[in-house]
Write an enzyme that holds these catalytic residues in place. Structure first.
Site, PDB file in Angstrom:
ATOM      1  N   ASP A  53     -13.590  -6.247  -8.088  1.00 59.13           N
ATOM      2  CA  ASP A  53     -13.932  -5.885  -6.677  1.00 59.13           C
ATOM      3  C   ASP A  53     -14.412  -4.220  -6.460  1.00 59.13           C
ATOM      4  O   ASP A  53     -14.375  -3.674  -5.414  1.00 59.13           O
ATOM      5  CB  ASP A  53     -12.967  -6.143  -5.655  1.00 59.13           C
ATOM      6  CG  ASP A  53     -12.450  -7.494  -5.985  1.00 59.13           C
ATOM      7  OD1 ASP A  53     -13.259  -8.505  -6.105  1.00 59.13           O
ATOM      8  OD2 ASP A  53     -11.121  -7.814  -5.807  1.00 59.13           O
ATOM      9  N   LYS A  82     -19.271  -3.630  -8.217  1.00 55.49           N
ATOM     10  CA  LYS A  82     -20.007  -3.460  -9.389  1.00 55.49           C
ATOM     11  C   LYS A  82     -21.566  -4.195  -8.982  1.00 55.49           C
ATOM     12  O   LYS A  82     -22.490  -3.550  -9.330  1.00 55.49           O
ATOM     13  CB  LYS A  82     -19.564  -4.272 -10.473  1.00 55.49           C
ATOM     14  CG  LYS A  82     -18.273  -3.778 -11.359  1.00 55.49           C
ATOM     15  CD  LYS A  82     -17.795  -4.946 -12.178  1.00 55.49           C
ATOM     16  CE  LYS A  82     -17.357  -6.135 -11.437  1.00 55.49           C
ATOM     17  NZ  LYS A  82     -16.003  -5.975 -10.486  1.00 55.49           N
ATOM     18  N   GLY A 107     -17.493 -12.467  -7.196  1.00 53.12           N
ATOM     19  CA  GLY A 107     -18.253 -12.577  -5.953  1.00 53.12           C
ATOM     20  C   GLY A 107     -18.824 -11.171  -5.844  1.00 53.12           C
ATOM     21  O   GLY A 107     -18.215 -10.205  -5.209  1.00 53.12           O
ATOM     22  N   HIS A 108     -20.111 -11.010  -6.004  1.00 58.54           N
ATOM     23  CA  HIS A 108     -20.500  -9.638  -6.030  1.00 58.54           C
ATOM     24  C   HIS A 108     -21.387  -9.657  -4.806  1.00 58.54           C
ATOM     25  O   HIS A 108     -22.299 -10.489  -4.416  1.00 58.54           O
ATOM     26  CB  HIS A 108     -21.706  -9.237  -7.275  1.00 58.54           C
ATOM     27  CG  HIS A 108     -21.008  -9.191  -8.447  1.00 58.54           C
ATOM     28  ND1 HIS A 108     -21.625  -9.186  -9.707  1.00 58.54           N
ATOM     29  CD2 HIS A 108     -19.483  -9.183  -8.768  1.00 58.54           C
ATOM     30  CE1 HIS A 108     -20.741  -9.098 -10.623  1.00 58.54           C
ATOM     31  NE2 HIS A 108     -19.375  -9.066 -10.189  1.00 58.54           N
ATOM     32  N   GLN A 145     -15.229  -9.182 -12.768  1.00 60.01           N
ATOM     33  CA  GLN A 145     -13.971  -8.692 -12.373  1.00 60.01           C
ATOM     34  C   GLN A 145     -13.631  -7.313 -13.185  1.00 60.01           C
ATOM     35  O   GLN A 145     -14.617  -6.532 -13.215  1.00 60.01           O
ATOM     36  CB  GLN A 145     -12.917  -9.670 -13.419  1.00 60.01           C
ATOM     37  CG  GLN A 145     -12.801 -10.985 -12.622  1.00 60.01           C
ATOM     38  CD  GLN A 145     -13.828 -11.977 -13.257  1.00 60.01           C
ATOM     39  OE1 GLN A 145     -14.036 -12.115 -14.368  1.00 60.01           O
ATOM     40  NE2 GLN A 145     -14.364 -12.968 -12.230  1.00 60.01           N
ATOM     41  N   LEU A 185     -16.191   6.031  -1.552  1.00 64.55           N
ATOM     42  CA  LEU A 185     -15.730   7.385  -1.082  1.00 64.55           C
ATOM     43  C   LEU A 185     -15.288   7.513   0.274  1.00 64.55           C
ATOM     44  O   LEU A 185     -14.503   7.951   0.955  1.00 64.55           O
ATOM     45  CB  LEU A 185     -16.437   8.515  -1.663  1.00 64.55           C
ATOM     46  CG  LEU A 185     -15.898   9.803  -1.546  1.00 64.55           C
ATOM     47  CD1 LEU A 185     -14.693  10.056  -2.258  1.00 64.55           C
ATOM     48  CD2 LEU A 185     -16.910  10.897  -1.708  1.00 64.55           C
TER      49      LEU A 185
HETATM   50  P1  GDP Z   1     -17.888  -6.449  -7.099  1.00 62.48           P
HETATM   51  O1  GDP Z   1     -17.253  -7.604  -7.440  1.00 62.48           O
HETATM   52  O2  GDP Z   1     -17.286  -5.297  -7.893  1.00 62.48           O
HETATM   53  O3  GDP Z   1     -19.361  -6.359  -6.990  1.00 62.48           O
HETATM   54  O4  GDP Z   1     -17.183  -5.944  -5.676  1.00 62.48           O
HETATM   55  P2  GDP Z   1     -17.449  -6.775  -4.420  1.00 62.48           P
HETATM   56  O5  GDP Z   1     -18.805  -6.909  -4.036  1.00 62.48           O
HETATM   57  O6  GDP Z   1     -16.357  -7.809  -4.254  1.00 62.48           O
HETATM   58  O7  GDP Z   1     -16.837  -5.674  -3.190  1.00 62.48           O
HETATM   59  C1  GDP Z   1     -17.421  -4.535  -3.089  1.00 62.48           C
HETATM   60  C2  GDP Z   1     -17.583  -4.502  -1.448  1.00 62.48           C
HETATM   61  O8  GDP Z   1     -17.565  -3.119  -1.310  1.00 62.48           O
HETATM   62  C3  GDP Z   1     -18.900  -4.926  -1.014  1.00 62.48           C
HETATM   63  O9  GDP Z   1     -18.708  -5.676   0.238  1.00 62.48           O
HETATM   64  C4  GDP Z   1     -20.061  -4.072  -0.895  1.00 62.48           C
HETATM   65  O10 GDP Z   1     -20.815  -4.074   0.120  1.00 62.48           O
HETATM   66  C5  GDP Z   1     -18.796  -2.966  -0.652  1.00 62.48           C
HETATM   67  N1  GDP Z   1     -19.476  -1.492  -1.192  1.00 62.48           N
HETATM   68  C6  GDP Z   1     -19.790  -1.375  -2.324  1.00 62.48           C
HETATM   69  N2  GDP Z   1     -19.933   0.271  -2.493  1.00 62.48           N
HETATM   70  C7  GDP Z   1     -19.402   0.851  -1.274  1.00 62.48           C
HETATM   71  C8  GDP Z   1     -19.229   1.876  -1.011  1.00 62.48           C
HETATM   72  O11 GDP Z   1     -19.540   3.029  -1.565  1.00 62.48           O
HETATM   73  N3  GDP Z   1     -18.773   2.061   0.694  1.00 62.48           N
HETATM   74  C9  GDP Z   1     -18.395   1.111   1.500  1.00 62.48           C
HETATM   75  N4  GDP Z   1     -17.883   1.093   2.522  1.00 62.48           N
HETATM   76  N5  GDP Z   1     -18.384  -0.198   0.799  1.00 62.48           N
HETATM   77  C10 GDP Z   1     -18.946  -0.325  -0.424  1.00 62.48           C
END
Ligand code: GDP
Length: 426
Positions: free
Chosen positions: A18, A21, A45-46, A226, A334
């Site tokens: 999470d 990515k 879940g991206h 993951q 950040l």
């Molecule tokens: P992944 O599985 O690694 O892709 O991560 P997720 O999608 O589960 O979680 C990332 C969440 O953080 C998503 O809701 C993104 O829209 C959000 N996100 C990603 N980068 C940023 C950021 O720089 N700032 C904020 N506030 N949210 C972010």
């Protein structure tokens, strides 16, 4: 990060998943010809935000959102055909054309309804905190040499015979686990008959496709799901996922050799979260943990589960850098730290009073690990509009410099919001 020396780039999570990515892959996919998923399944879940639209991608590589990019679901993925097509249909409904842009490996294993029943029954006794989507039992069948692969759909008669055996075994196991539900042969046969005509036209030897793309000088992006600490070998075993999430898994799961990989980008949040059970040494158990959860929207994209939140743990990221061979870091979220006056960073651990800089193998040791914190000054200003490092408040730059120094890997990207444009390339 693509360039003359980098045509094949792996993006991995370097914490507990999470990390954001999806957003990084979305940004990088703009310059990629091929985006490949190499492990995991519909438990990922991206989340990608484009304009006012939010896309949650579970099995389809995030590259699908860029019209010029092709996508591959590699042999290392376990494919849930039902949710795969639901996901494709959702993309079509939002106007994303996918025809001719997605291929599935004939060697990928199928997640079937019986795997989900086994997962849910197993979770009642084992309590790993799985998503109950059948991923673990499908990998168990794969390594137990009794799985069904996508390519098996080409021979339905043979597959039906295999299914009879599999379901007998699964039902005996379900009985042993005290579950009341049973897997039905009719339901499974009907499912396979329904999906085969739609799945087989997308099915091919995807390792060959990736190899040819690399040899033709195309840019290939490998998208991990993951994070390193959930890797079945390197993670906080047994609270891990069932696949190799680390960069080595990219070669195996995409069907290419490790020498084809040019660089590995590790994605980390500017703090730490984890979903499910297991140790999390820098967990903030006070109101600041709840604040991180609220500000970061730390709830699972697929399951809605609240994530446990805490401070940046440099021991974790140093370890992830080592087991992945990271060439660079992308620090996300950040902006979530914008309102904190002080931000602790876990620089190392103390275990039973002894200093410990390396991540231990056993969860019992990790449960006793007490982080050594350094407190850094917050910046108390919004960072969401920053597009270069110079736009960031001085304290934020000091914070990032410290993370880089502790991790021992250069920061290549800083993400300051959910939108595509909210990113700083360093
Ligand atoms: P992944 O599985 O690694 O892709 O991560 P997720 O999608 O589960 O979680 C990332 C969440 O953080 C998503 O809701 C993104 O829209 C959000 N996100 C990603 N980068 C940023 C950021 O720089 N700032 C904020 N506030 N949210 C972010």
């Amino acid at each position: 990060m693509f360039g003359p020396d980098c045509a094949c780039l792996v993006v991995v999570g370097a914490q507990w998943g999470d990390e954001g990515k999806g957003k990084l892959v979305d940004v990088l996919a703009e310059s990629a010809d091929l985006v490949v998923r190499y492990q995991g399944g519909a438990n990922a879940g991206h989340t990608v935000v484009i304009g006012d639209e939010q896309f949650i991608l579970q099995q389809i590589p995030s590259g699908i959102l860029h019209p010029g990019t092709s996508c591959v679901v590699g042999n290392g993925v376990v494919l849930d055909p039902q949710t795969f097509f639901e996901e494709l249909d959702r993309l079509h409904a939002k106007g994303i054309a996918t025809d001719g842009r997605i291929l599935v490996s004939d060697r990928a294993h199928l997640v079937l309804p019986y795997h989900k029943l086994l997962d849910q029954a197993g979770e009642k006794s084992q309590k790993i905190g799985t998503t109950g989507r059948g991923i673990g039992p499908t990998y168990e069948d794969k390594y137990g040499r009794r799985g069904l692969r996508v390519g098996d759909l080409r021979n339905q008669d043979q597959t039906r015979k295999l299914l009879v055996e599999r379901l007998e075994r699964a039902n005996a196991l379900l009985e042993m686990l005290g579950a009341t539900e049973r897997a039905s042969l009719d339901q499974h046969t009907a499912l396979l008959q329904r999906i085969a005509p739609r799945l087989l036209p997308l099915t091919t030897d995807t390792g060959l496709v990736v190899d040819r793309a690399i040899k033709a000088g195309q840019r290939v992006l490998m998208e991990g799901a993951q994070g390193a600490l959930l890797d079945v070998d390197h993670g906080t075993y047994p609270f891990v996922t069932s696949s190799n999430t680390t960069a080595g898994g990219a070669a195996v799961g995409a069907g290419i050799g490790p020498t084809a990989i040019d660089a590995v980008l590790g994605v980390v949040k500017a703090y730490t979260t984890r979903v499910g059970n297991g140790p999390l040494p820098t967990e903030a158990r006070d109101e600041r943990g709840a604040e991180l959860r609220r500000l970061g929207g730390e709830f699972g994209a697929v399951t809605g589960r609240a994530r446990r939140c805490g401070w940046f743990d440099a021991t974790v990221v140093r370890y992830a850098a080592r087991v992945n061979g990271l060439s660079g870091l992308a620090v996300t979220k950040l902006d979530v730290l914008d309102s904190f006056a002080e931000i602790p960073v876990g620089t190392a651990y103390q275990i039973d009073g002894d200093p410990c800089e390396e991540f231990p193998a056993g969860v019992e040791l990790l449960e006793r690990a007490r982080p050594v914190y350094q407190s850094l000054a917050g910046w108390k200003r919004s960072t969401g509009e920053a597009r270069t490092l110079a736009d960031l408040p001085r304290e934020a730059r000091v914070y990032l410099d410290r993370l880089e120094q502790l991790a021992g890997v250069p920061i290549r990207y800083v993400s300051v919001g959910t939108r595509r444009d909210q990113i700083i390339a360093v």
